[in-house]
Design a protein around this motif. Structure first.
Motif, PDB file in Angstrom:
ATOM      1  N   PRO A  57     -13.150   1.317  -9.251  1.00  0.00           N
ATOM      2  CA  PRO A  57     -13.441   0.892  -7.874  1.00  0.00           C
ATOM      3  C   PRO A  57     -12.744  -0.385  -7.429  1.00  0.00           C
ATOM      4  CG  PRO A  57     -15.329   0.517  -9.307  1.00  0.00           C
ATOM      5  CD  PRO A  57     -14.346   1.313 -10.107  1.00  0.00           C
ATOM      6  N   LEU A  58     -12.418  -1.274  -8.366  1.00  0.00           N
ATOM      7  CA  LEU A  58     -11.809  -2.544  -7.973  1.00  0.00           C
ATOM      8  C   LEU A  58     -10.447  -2.790  -8.613  1.00  0.00           C
ATOM      9  CD1 LEU A  58     -14.891  -4.964  -7.972  1.00  0.00           C
ATOM     10  CD2 LEU A  58     -13.832  -3.789  -6.049  1.00  0.00           C
ATOM     11  N   SER A  59     -10.180  -2.169  -9.740  1.00  0.00           N
ATOM     12  CA  SER A  59      -8.910  -2.413 -10.420  1.00  0.00           C
ATOM     13  C   SER A  59      -7.749  -1.749  -9.706  1.00  0.00           C
ATOM     14  CB  SER A  59      -8.977  -1.930 -11.869  1.00  0.00           C
ATOM     15  OG  SER A  59      -9.330  -0.559 -11.927  1.00  0.00           O
ATOM     16  N   ASP A  60      -8.019  -0.688  -8.942  1.00  0.00           N
ATOM     17  CA  ASP A  60      -6.971  -0.005  -8.194  1.00  0.00           C
ATOM     18  C   ASP A  60      -7.055  -0.397  -6.726  1.00  0.00           C
ATOM     19  OD1 ASP A  60      -5.783   1.575 -10.310  1.00  0.00           O
ATOM     20  OD2 ASP A  60      -7.664   2.677 -10.333  1.00  0.00           O
ATOM     21  N   ALA A  61      -5.892  -0.577  -6.096  1.00  0.00           N
ATOM     22  CA  ALA A  61      -5.858  -1.041  -4.706  1.00  0.00           C
ATOM     23  C   ALA A  61      -4.422  -0.966  -4.212  1.00  0.00           C
ATOM     24  CB  ALA A  61      -6.367  -2.480  -4.620  1.00  0.00           C
ATOM     25  N   ASN A  62      -4.259  -1.231  -2.924  1.00  0.00           N
ATOM     26  CA  ASN A  62      -2.957  -1.538  -2.344  1.00  0.00           C
ATOM     27  C   ASN A  62      -3.196  -2.565  -1.255  1.00  0.00           C
ATOM     28  OD1 ASN A  62      -0.435  -1.776  -1.264  1.00  0.00           O
ATOM     29  ND2 ASN A  62      -0.245   0.346  -0.598  1.00  0.00           N
ATOM     30  N   ILE A  63      -2.851  -3.801  -1.535  1.00  0.00           N
ATOM     31  CA  ILE A  63      -3.110  -4.897  -0.599  1.00  0.00           C
ATOM     32  C   ILE A  63      -2.519  -4.622   0.779  1.00  0.00           C
ATOM     33  CG2 ILE A  63      -2.642  -7.344  -0.145  1.00  0.00           C
ATOM     34  CD1 ILE A  63      -2.671  -7.849  -3.080  1.00  0.00           C
ATOM     35  N   ALA A  64      -1.450  -3.822   0.837  1.00  0.00           N
ATOM     36  CA  ALA A  64      -0.751  -3.595   2.100  1.00  0.00           C
ATOM     37  C   ALA A  64      -1.433  -2.582   3.010  1.00  0.00           C
ATOM     38  CB  ALA A  64       0.684  -3.130   1.819  1.00  0.00           C
ATOM     39  N   ILE A  65      -2.460  -1.872   2.524  1.00  0.00           N
ATOM     40  CA  ILE A  65      -3.064  -0.779   3.296  1.00  0.00           C
ATOM     41  C   ILE A  65      -3.503  -1.194   4.703  1.00  0.00           C
ATOM     42  CG2 ILE A  65      -5.136   0.682   3.431  1.00  0.00           C
ATOM     43  CD1 ILE A  65      -3.042   2.025   1.810  1.00  0.00           C
ATOM     44  N   PRO A  66      -4.243  -2.290   4.900  1.00  0.00           N
ATOM     45  CA  PRO A  66      -4.646  -2.648   6.277  1.00  0.00           C
ATOM     46  C   PRO A  66      -3.448  -2.833   7.208  1.00  0.00           C
ATOM     47  CG  PRO A  66      -5.945  -3.862   4.683  1.00  0.00           C
ATOM     48  CD  PRO A  66      -4.846  -3.202   3.910  1.00  0.00           C
ATOM     49  N   TRP A  67      -2.411  -3.503   6.732  1.00  0.00           N
ATOM     50  CA  TRP A  67      -1.200  -3.693   7.544  1.00  0.00           C
ATOM     51  C   TRP A  67      -0.509  -2.357   7.817  1.00  0.00           C
ATOM     52  CZ3 TRP A  67       3.900  -2.620   6.167  1.00  0.00           C
ATOM     53  CH2 TRP A  67       4.879  -3.098   7.040  1.00  0.00           C
ATOM     54  N   ILE A  68      -0.466  -1.489   6.824  1.00  0.00           N
ATOM     55  CA  ILE A  68       0.153  -0.174   7.005  1.00  0.00           C
ATOM     56  C   ILE A  68      -0.548   0.600   8.109  1.00  0.00           C
ATOM     57  CG2 ILE A  68       0.434   2.097   5.915  1.00  0.00           C
ATOM     58  CD1 ILE A  68       1.044   0.594   3.289  1.00  0.00           C
ATOM     59  N   VAL A  69      -1.875   0.632   8.059  1.00  0.00           N
ATOM     60  CA  VAL A  69      -2.657   1.432   9.007  1.00  0.00           C
ATOM     61  C   VAL A  69      -2.591   0.845  10.415  1.00  0.00           C
ATOM     62  CG1 VAL A  69      -4.973   2.248   9.603  1.00  0.00           C
ATOM     63  CG2 VAL A  69      -4.193   2.303   7.217  1.00  0.00           C
ATOM     64  N   PHE A  70      -2.796  -0.474  10.548  1.00  0.00           N
ATOM     65  CA  PHE A  70      -2.975  -1.078  11.869  1.00  0.00           C
ATOM     66  C   PHE A  70      -1.705  -1.706  12.456  1.00  0.00           C
ATOM     67  CE2 PHE A  70      -7.278  -1.561   9.857  1.00  0.00           C
ATOM     68  CZ  PHE A  70      -7.842  -0.498  10.530  1.00  0.00           C
ATOM     69  N   LYS A  71      -0.648  -1.792  11.657  1.00  0.00           N
ATOM     70  CA  LYS A  71       0.606  -2.358  12.155  1.00  0.00           C
ATOM     71  C   LYS A  71       1.745  -1.358  12.006  1.00  0.00           C
ATOM     72  CE  LYS A  71       3.400  -5.678  13.605  1.00  0.00           C
ATOM     73  NZ  LYS A  71       3.344  -6.253  14.957  1.00  0.00           N
ATOM     74  N   ARG A  72       2.134  -1.065  10.770  1.00  0.00           N
ATOM     75  CA  ARG A  72       3.279  -0.175  10.561  1.00  0.00           C
ATOM     76  C   ARG A  72       3.054   1.200  11.159  1.00  0.00           C
ATOM     77  NH1 ARG A  72       4.576   2.258   4.783  1.00  0.00           N
ATOM     78  NH2 ARG A  72       3.201   3.869   5.667  1.00  0.00           N
TER      79      ARG A  72
END
Length: 261
Positions: free
Chosen positions: A174-189
């Motif tokens: 639940p916490l060891s896997d992630a992608n820090i860029a996801i919010p920027w990808i969804v709401f910007k890119r």
């Protein structure tokens, strides 16, 4: 560029060597925050921003990822939740499948959670279902700017991929896997894709901020990088560079309004 020895030297003694997916690590992070004045000041600021961003009304407000924090001190009656069992947290739930009636929540709030959700489309679909019209998703998440791109690439321990075509990732914990860029990808890119798929969720505000203080606080994993008495100086510096937050901000305050379909 290996920072392994430096990170080991600066690792916070309360959580050094602990498994990120162990609920005990999340519980200890509350102690980490309270033991670090610089970091606690940041969390106080974050929770104040979330509380100020709430819509009016009496319906419940849900927080995701509550285990390591204290947002309930800022939002009376807050329903706290975590992906695994944590003492003092009301609910254990998966943000991709929430146990609330349709249109029953006034808001969903969180700090640093969205980039850990394996399938963001499922979360947004479920959040949209649970929110009443006029409700909001209010979050503080990592954000991609030229400065933060460098920091997240070379100085941060979590996965960071701005090039992935997906809004999802494979998860083994639940916490060891992630992608820090996801919010920027969804709401910007991929903003146009988001608006096409979720027309009922209108982006009210995206405000990049906090270019330096989280780094020099050491965050949740490291000791303070600088003494706590320097905090006013860093706040002053961030105010001076406020016009350039689109290039310097490491985090963003993001508010989504639930509209009629």
């Amino acid at each position: 560029m290996s920072l392994g020895p430096v990170r080991r030297l600066l690792a916070h003694p309360l959580t050094v060597g602990m498994d990120l997916d162990d609920p005990t690590t999340t519980e200890l992070r509350r102690k980490v925050i309270s033991s670090k004045p610089l970091l606690k000041a940041i969390y106080d600021e974050w929770y104040g921003m979330l509380a100020a961003g709430l819509p009016p009304g009496g319906a419940p407000v849900l927080e995701l990822g509550s285990g390591g924090g204290y947002c309930d001190r800022y939002i009376p009656g807050l329903i706290t939740s975590e992906v695994f069992h944590c003492p003092g947290v009301h609910l254990q739930l998966d943000a991709q499948q929430m146990p609330f009636p349709t249109g029953s929540l006034r808001a969903i709030v969180f700090t640093g959670v969205m980039h850990h959700i394996p399938n963001v489309r499922r979360f947004l679909t479920e959040a949209s279902r649970c929110l009443q019209v006029g409700g909001k998703i209010v979050m503080i998440e990592p954000w991609v700017t030229p400065w933060s791109h460098y920091v997240y690439t070379y100085l941060h321990h979590e996965p960071f991929d701005t090039e992935t075509p997906d809004w999802s990732f494979q998860s083994s914990g639940p916490l060891s896997d992630a992608n820090i860029a996801i919010p920027w990808i969804v709401f910007k890119r991929d903003r146009r894709i988001f608006e096409s798929e979720f027309p009922e969720l209108r982006v009210e505000e995206i405000r990049p901020f906090l270019p330096f203080r989280y780094v020099i606080s050491g965050g949740l994993a490291l000791r303070n990088i600088v003494p706590a008495f320097t905090n006013p100086l860093w706040i002053g510096l961030e105010r001076l560079v406020a016009p350039w937050m689109s290039s310097l901000g490491m985090y963003a305050f993001i508010s989504l309004l639930r509209q009629e379909r």
